[in-house]
Each structure stands twice: as structure tokens, then as C-alpha cells.
Write a protein that holds these residues in place. Structure first.
Motif, short mmCIF file in Angstrom:
data_model
loop_
_atom_site.label_atom_id
_atom_site.label_comp_id
_atom_site.label_asym_id
_atom_site.label_seq_id
_atom_site.Cartn_x
_atom_site.Cartn_y
_atom_site.Cartn_z
N GLU A 270 85.79 45.56 -25.39
CA GLU A 270 84.55 45.25 -24.76
C GLU A 270 83.59 45.73 -25.72
O GLU A 270 82.35 45.15 -25.51
N GLY A 271 83.70 46.89 -26.47
CA GLY A 271 82.79 47.60 -27.38
C GLY A 271 82.06 48.47 -26.40
O GLY A 271 81.39 48.35 -25.31
N ALA A 272 81.88 49.95 -27.02
CA ALA A 272 81.34 50.90 -26.40
C ALA A 272 79.76 50.58 -26.22
O ALA A 272 79.19 51.18 -25.19
N ASP A 273 79.43 49.83 -26.92
CA ASP A 273 77.65 49.53 -26.84
C ASP A 273 77.45 48.48 -25.87
O ASP A 273 76.33 48.24 -25.36
N THR A 274 78.54 48.15 -24.99
CA THR A 274 78.39 47.29 -23.72
C THR A 274 78.69 47.92 -22.60
O THR A 274 78.60 47.69 -21.55
N ILE A 275 79.12 49.22 -22.69
CA ILE A 275 79.72 49.95 -21.33
C ILE A 275 78.72 51.00 -20.81
O ILE A 275 78.47 51.82 -21.84
N ALA A 276 78.47 51.15 -19.53
CA ALA A 276 77.38 52.01 -19.27
C ALA A 276 78.11 53.14 -18.80
O ALA A 276 77.41 54.40 -18.97
N ALA A 277 79.25 53.12 -18.06
CA ALA A 277 79.82 54.08 -17.25
C ALA A 277 81.17 53.77 -17.06
O ALA A 277 81.64 52.68 -17.00
N PHE A 278 82.13 54.84 -16.94
CA PHE A 278 83.41 54.92 -16.32
C PHE A 278 83.32 55.51 -15.19
O PHE A 278 82.59 56.69 -14.81
N LEU A 279 83.96 54.92 -14.03
CA LEU A 279 83.85 55.17 -12.50
C LEU A 279 85.18 55.59 -12.03
O LEU A 279 86.12 54.54 -12.10
N THR A 280 85.21 56.76 -11.40
CA THR A 280 86.42 57.00 -10.77
C THR A 280 86.21 57.87 -9.65
O THR A 280 85.37 58.78 -9.17
N GLU A 281 87.39 57.79 -8.51
CA GLU A 281 87.44 58.90 -7.44
C GLU A 281 88.48 59.87 -8.29
O GLU A 281 89.45 59.45 -8.91
N PRO A 282 88.16 61.27 -8.20
CA PRO A 282 88.89 62.06 -8.98
C PRO A 282 90.43 61.68 -8.19
O PRO A 282 91.50 61.74 -8.93
N ILE A 283 90.48 61.76 -6.86
CA ILE A 283 91.59 61.28 -6.23
C ILE A 283 91.45 60.18 -5.37
O ILE A 283 90.43 60.08 -4.56
N GLN A 284 92.08 59.13 -5.81
CA GLN A 284 91.85 57.91 -5.13
C GLN A 284 92.31 58.05 -3.53
O GLN A 284 93.35 58.45 -3.45
N GLY A 285 91.27 57.54 -2.63
CA GLY A 285 91.59 57.72 -1.11
C GLY A 285 92.38 56.51 -0.75
O GLY A 285 93.53 56.29 -0.40
N ALA A 286 91.39 55.39 -0.20
CA ALA A 286 91.93 54.25 0.62
C ALA A 286 92.85 53.60 -0.29
O ALA A 286 93.92 52.79 0.33
N GLY A 287 92.96 53.76 -1.67
CA GLY A 287 94.07 53.15 -2.33
C GLY A 287 95.56 53.65 -2.37
O GLY A 287 96.48 53.29 -2.95
N GLY A 288 95.69 54.85 -1.50
CA GLY A 288 96.91 55.40 -1.23
C GLY A 288 96.87 57.07 -1.51
O GLY A 288 98.08 57.39 -1.89
#
Length: 440
Positions: free
Chosen positions: A199-217
Motif C-alpha cells: 500500500e505504501g507507508a505514505d498512504t497509511i494514517a493509522a493501524f487500529l486494533t483492540e488489544p484483546i478482540q471482544g465481539a470477534g471471540g
């Protein structure tokens, strides 16, 4: 009017007028509401007929201090009578919002100290996406717009947060996902590195994460995963957003899940436990550097805000909620009772034939249901819906996750759990599992 007559009246009104969130519209019309709640106290809720349930999900992962806390009602009444609502637009302010912002800055990890208030988790997520994109714009890098999120993640149901969510059924619901969201393998830092190359780092604003995924299990990160992602973000000038809407305010046995992994995100997203669900409240918290640069580089108006941002009554309730949590040592209780509950649920592996992995951190946990305990093979038909239904009949409210290959029971009871409550929880779940096991 008898309770049963009242219930029947409410059922018909519910079916005719009330569109329920994340529910089957057809089931509602056929059967009416599953439960009409009437009162609640501690870790228990009661329906209109007086049946008592242990709320194993704290409603929606959020009633952290437990039900029936009159202190919150009293502080809400006092604030409503004094100054129930004023706007925070155009520089206006109020004491509860100011003091809650200061308290949140004090208690969050590292130098997270710029607080923007919302009314919930979806608003916190969408606000963060706009703020980080605005940040890169004023920094002279407007092409940095993409938000990279993990598969199996849940971030909310607003337009942006639905697009960030990595669960396909939420995407299938709509025909108009927002652009600028990319999903990556949830366990592999190398997959993130490869995506950056593509993708190119110059197009990425942020990485988004739940430290522990909740509703996904309730998926805990693999050892070293979050630390490596933090490193990759720093190397590539990408902001790190931690969504702690479910994880935060003691749920994991620390005040914030990031503390388990010794990382400080650039942006922290909060809601749910900040007010224990007594009022609608959420927040976006920025690190010192981002906050200062936004001040320095944004001479005009910050063109983002909600009518209820910094709502004085909500903030007053949030302050009292945090005070109760701290005074009653609920974060430590979450750790201790969480370990005890997980120990008892792990015993079910020996006492039953279909309980697989039990995982948890604090009072956030999951139980896998399997056909073969040694190999982890699943049943062809999902079993957890039957177990959840059997537990409810016995007075325990739980939730199941059946996305992908999962057949998982998840739990997140109030943090005020006692040993007696833990025993009740484990006993009911054991009975439900054994009943369903007989039918397989």
C-alpha cells in the motif's frame, strides 16, 4: 394489572413499534422480546415475572461496577438539577467535563492527555479516524488516509466503524462501506509489514486494533504481537490506535489492556466502562505530541463535534463511576475473580467431553466448544447457541460467537463479582453444557 398482563401488553407494543438493534426482526415478530428486564442489582437482573439471572455479559461488556448503584443516580440527579446540559461547542465548557478530562488523562498510560468526548464506542472510532486523517493533513501529508484494521475485529456500527470492523456479516448488511479501510491478518506482524510494502507507508494514517478482540471471540494477541506492531508503526510513521471500548476500565484486570503489554498507543478509544453503561459516554484520548501539534497546526475551527460531546451529566456520572471503581478496588477484583472463574471453567474440560480451550484476561473470557478435546475438531453444526439458551433457562446470560470456524461462548460479567457469584456462574454453565452434551 398483573405482571403477566403487563408483560403481554409490552410484548405486543414491542412487536409493533420497537426495532431492536442487532436482533432478528422476524424472531421478534414471531416470539416477541426474549426477556423484558424489570430491575437489576449487583451482578443480577430480573425479568417482569421475577426470574433472576446472573448477567454474564454485564449487558454489552459495559456494566463494569455492577447494577443498582444509587450513587450514580444521585450524582446524575444533582447535576441535572444544577446544569443538566450545556454545549461544549465554540469554546464553551463545564466543570464535570473538565474534571473528567483531567481524570482520564491522569489514569491512562504514558502521555495520553488530550481528551475528546463522545457518546459511545462507534462515535469514538469514527472520531479517531477523522482526527488522525486531519492530523496528517495539517502535517502536510494529506495522502496518509488509510486505516489498517485486523480481521475478526469489532469497532462499531457507524459508517466508518462498520468499515473498520473485520467481521464479514457486518459488511454484508450494507452496500456502502466507506473507502480507505484495509484489513490484515490478525496475528501476523509480517502480514502488516507486507501490507505496508504493497500500500505504501505514505498512504497509511493509522493501524487500529483492540488489544484483546471482544465481539470477534475474545482473542488474546500472540506473545509479542502488539509490541512488534508498535515498533512497525514507529518505523513507518504510522499512528497506533488502541480501541479499548470493551477492554478498558478494569475489564482485563488492569485499568487498560495496553498496560498488560507495556505499550502506549498514539490514540486510545474509550466508552462502555467509563460510565458502566449508566449514561452514554465515550472518549478519544491523544498523546501529548499529537495534541500539541494539532493545536499548533490547526489555527481554524476543529470541524468535528457531537451535540453531546462533554455532556455535563454524563461526565459527572463518569467521574463518580471511576471513583467507585477505584475506592472499591474493582480492577484488582477483576483480576482475582477472573482467574478464579477461568480456573473453574477449565475444570469443565475434565468434567465434560466438549469443552476445549478456556482463555481469559481478568473478567473477559471465552470457552471453546469442540467435538474432540485433543484435536480441537469442531461439530458440523454450531453447538454454542444451544448452550447459551440452556444457560439462560437456568438463569445465566451469556453470548456466543459463531463467525468463521468459531463455536465460542464469551463472557464479561460485572467487575464486582464475588466468589459466590463465580460459583453460581460456573455451576450453571456446567449444567447447561452437560445437558446439551447429552443431545449430541
Amino acid at each position: 394489572m398483573s405482571n403477566e398482563a403487563l408483560r403481554q401488553e409490552l410484548v405486543e407494543l414491542d412487536k409493533k413499534y420497537f426495532i431492536h438493534p442487532t436482533s432478528s426482526l422476524q424472531d421478534q415478530q414471531a416470539n416477541g422480546p426474549a426477556i423484558i428486564f424489570d430491575k437489576a442489582e449487583g451482578v443480577h437482573v430480573w425479568d417482569l415475572n421475577g426470574k433472576k439471572y446472573l448477567e454474564g455479559m454485564a449487558s454489552l461488556w459495559n456494566v463494569n461496577i455492577g447494577y443498582g448503584r444509587k450513587e450514580l443516580a444521585e450524582v446524575a440527579k444533582e447535576q441535572l438539577e444544577k446544569c443538566g446540559y450545556v454545549s461544549s461547542f465554540t469554546g464553551f465548557s463545564n466543570e464535570p467535563a473538565i474534571r473528567l478530562a483531567a481524570k482520564v488523562a491522569e489514569m491512562t498510560p504514558g502521555d495520553l492527555n488530550g481528551v475528546f468526548f463522545t457518546s459511545g464506542g462507534s462515535e469514538s472510532n469514527d472520531s479517531a479516524y477523522k482526527l488522525v486523517r486531519h492530523y496528517w493533513k495539517v502535517k502536510g501529508k494529506p495522502e496518509k488516509t488509510k486505516i489498517v484494521a485486523r480481521k475478526r475485529a469489532y469497532h462499531g456500527v457507524a459508517s466508518g466503524s462498520t468499515s473498520a470492523t473485520g467481521i464479514e456479516s457486518f459488511h454484508d448488511f450494507t452496500t456502502s462501506l466507506a473507502p480507505g479501510f484495509v484489513h490484515v491478518d490478525p496475528d501476523s506482524p509480517e502480514a502488516f509489514r507486507k501490507l505496508i510494502e504493497e500500500e505504501g507507508a505514505d498512504t497509511i494514517a493509522a493501524f487500529l486494533t483492540e488489544p484483546i478482540q471482544g465481539a470477534g471471540g475474545v482473542n488474546l494477541p500472540k506473545e509479542g504481537y502488539l509490541q512488534e506492531i508498535r515498533k512497525i508503526c514507529d518505523e513507518n510513521d504510522i499512528l497506533f490506535i488502541a480501541d479499548e471500548v470493551i477492554n478498558g476500565f478494569g475489564r482485563t484486570g488492569k485499568m487498560f489492556a495496553c498496560e498488560h503489554y507495556d505499550i502506549v498507543p498514539d490514540v486510545l478509544l474509550l466508552a462502555k466502562g467509563i460510565s458502566s453503561g449508566y449514561v452514554q459516554l465515550g472518549a478519544v484520548v491523544l498523546r501529548e505530541k499529537l495534541h500539541k501539534e494539532l493545536i499548533e497546526l490547526s489555527p481554524g475551527v476543529l470541524m468535528h463535534g457531537f451535540t453531546y460531546s462533554g455532556h455535563p451529566t454524563a461526565c459527572a456520572v463518569g467521574l463518580k463511576n471511576i471513583e467507585i471503581m477505584e475506592n472499591e478496588n474493582m480492577v484488582e477484583n477483576s483480576r482475582v475473580m477472573g482467574d478464579l472463574l477461568a480456573e473453574k471453567l477449565t475444570e469443565l474440560q475434565k468434567e465434560t467431553d466438549i469443552v476445549g480451550e478456556v482463555r481469559h484476561l481478568g473478567l473477559l473470557g471465552a470457552v471453546e466448544i469442540v467435538k474432540n478435546q485433543e484435536t480441537g475438531e469442531r461439530f458440523a453444526e454450531k453447538v454454542t447457541p444451544k448452550i447459551v439458551a440452556a444457560a439462560r433457562e437456568r438463569g445465566l446470560i451469556l453470548r456466543n460467537v459463531v463467525y468463521w470456524e468459531k463455536d465460542t461462548i464469551v463472557y464479561s460479567p460485572p467487575l464486582c463479582m464475588t466468589e459466590e457469584d463465580v460459583n453460581e456462574f460456573a455451576s450453571i454453565l456446567k449444567e447447561a453444557v452437560l445437558e446439551v452434551q447429552k443431545s449430541l
